[in-house]
Design a protein around this motif. Structure first.
Motif, PDB file in Angstrom:
ATOM      1  N   GLU A  88       0.820  -1.224   0.000  1.00 60.70           N
ATOM      2  CA  GLU A  88       0.000   0.000   0.000  1.00 60.70           C
ATOM      3  C   GLU A  88       0.850   1.268   0.000  1.00 60.70           C
ATOM      4  O   GLU A  88       0.681   2.133  -0.858  1.00 60.70           O
ATOM      5  CB  GLU A  88      -0.932  -0.014   1.209  1.00 60.70           C
ATOM      6  N   VAL A  89       1.734   1.410   0.956  1.00 65.24           N
ATOM      7  CA  VAL A  89       2.482   2.656   1.123  1.00 65.24           C
ATOM      8  C   VAL A  89       3.361   2.948  -0.089  1.00 65.24           C
ATOM      9  O   VAL A  89       3.366   4.068  -0.612  1.00 65.24           O
ATOM     10  CB  VAL A  89       3.320   2.637   2.422  1.00 65.24           C
ATOM     11  N   VAL A  90       4.091   1.958  -0.552  1.00 61.68           N
ATOM     12  CA  VAL A  90       5.001   2.171  -1.681  1.00 61.68           C
ATOM     13  C   VAL A  90       4.231   2.605  -2.925  1.00 61.68           C
ATOM     14  O   VAL A  90       4.594   3.582  -3.587  1.00 61.68           O
ATOM     15  CB  VAL A  90       5.843   0.902  -1.958  1.00 61.68           C
ATOM     16  N   TRP A  95       2.957   6.213  -7.045  1.00 62.90           N
ATOM     17  CA  TRP A  95       2.035   6.328  -8.180  1.00 62.90           C
ATOM     18  C   TRP A  95       0.652   6.872  -7.817  1.00 62.90           C
ATOM     19  O   TRP A  95      -0.168   7.108  -8.694  1.00 62.90           O
ATOM     20  CB  TRP A  95       1.877   4.978  -8.872  1.00 62.90           C
ATOM     21  N   GLY A  96       0.368   7.007  -6.526  1.00 60.88           N
ATOM     22  CA  GLY A  96      -0.935   7.500  -6.110  1.00 60.88           C
ATOM     23  C   GLY A  96      -2.034   6.464  -6.195  1.00 60.88           C
ATOM     24  O   GLY A  96      -3.204   6.780  -6.015  1.00 60.88           O
ATOM     25  N   ILE A 109      -4.731  11.474  -4.010  1.00 59.15           N
ATOM     26  CA  ILE A 109      -3.975  12.693  -4.269  1.00 59.15           C
ATOM     27  C   ILE A 109      -3.777  13.482  -2.976  1.00 59.15           C
ATOM     28  O   ILE A 109      -4.496  13.293  -2.007  1.00 59.15           O
ATOM     29  CB  ILE A 109      -4.673  13.589  -5.319  1.00 59.15           C
ATOM     30  N   HIS A 110      -2.818  14.364  -3.003  1.00 59.82           N
ATOM     31  CA  HIS A 110      -2.566  15.307  -1.918  1.00 59.82           C
ATOM     32  C   HIS A 110      -3.675  16.344  -1.977  1.00 59.82           C
ATOM     33  O   HIS A 110      -3.894  16.967  -3.024  1.00 59.82           O
ATOM     34  CB  HIS A 110      -1.196  15.940  -2.144  1.00 59.82           C
ATOM     35  N   TRP A 119       5.593  10.072   0.653  1.00 60.01           N
ATOM     36  CA  TRP A 119       5.821   8.976   1.593  1.00 60.01           C
ATOM     37  C   TRP A 119       5.133   9.173   2.933  1.00 60.01           C
ATOM     38  O   TRP A 119       4.534   8.257   3.471  1.00 60.01           O
ATOM     39  CB  TRP A 119       7.324   8.758   1.785  1.00 60.01           C
ATOM     40  N   GLY A 120       5.212  10.356   3.501  1.00 60.02           N
ATOM     41  CA  GLY A 120       4.621  10.603   4.817  1.00 60.02           C
ATOM     42  C   GLY A 120       3.111  10.444   4.807  1.00 60.02           C
ATOM     43  O   GLY A 120       2.526   9.792   5.680  1.00 60.02           O
TER      44      GLY A 120
END
Length: 171
Positions: A88-90, A95-96, A109-110, A119-120
């Motif tokens: 999940e995290v990677v 790639w979102g 998305i941010h 990453w955070g």
């Protein structure tokens, strides 16, 4: 979209299927059904990988013909954390989207600028339901509630999205 190809404007606390980013850009949000479908696909993929790794570790630790699962509690939890973070995290950071999100056509998305979460935020987004699941007896229920919380939010943010500052959008 309106008849003129413009996204609808913000309408108070009513759900519109759209959200305005911190940058002022308007994005179309992923529907709850698509998010659920992606989560199911991701759970199946992670479950299969986890199951295979459990069998490999259990077989490697046994000295006889049968696999030895004794003392696997801590190893299983650590293995689950590594698989969860690795899957999940990677993918969210780079790639979102995970494979499940890619299949159903959604991305994370941010919320401030619409770019990749990084990453955070990817880790924080995974950690909220992931760590809730570790609470004895009620953890699985809290983890599910974390995802379900998106159903009553105006912009479909679950607790994990709110904490990480992310949105899930259609491609």
């Amino acid at each position: 979209m309106s008849d003129y190809g413009e996204p609808p404007s913000h309408d108070g606390n009513r759900r519109t299927g759209w959200a305005e980013l911190g940058s002022g850009e308007t994005v179309e949000l992923a529907r709850i059904g698509a998010r659920f479908g992606a989560r199911v696909l991701d759970a199946i993929i992670v479950g299969v990988v986890f199951f295979v790794l459990i069998l490999v570790f259990a077989s490697a630790s046994s000295s006889g013909d049968a696999a030895d699962f004794s003392g696997f509690d801590v190893t299983g939890i650590l293995l689950g954390l590594v698989v969860g973070i690795g899957y999940e995290v990677v993918q969210i950071a780079l790639w979102g989207r995970t494979l499940g999100k890619r299949i159903v056509g959604i991305r994370v998305i941010h919320a401030a600028h619409g770019g990749l979460p990084g990453w955070g935020k990817a880790f924080g987004r995974w950690a909220i339901p992931g760590l809730l699941a570790l609470i004895p007896l009620v953890g699985w229920l809290l983890s599910i509630l974390c995802y379900v919380s998106a159903t009553w939010d105006r912009v479909y943010q679950g607790w994990h999205d709110k904490a990480a500052g992310t949105l899930v959008t259609r491609n």
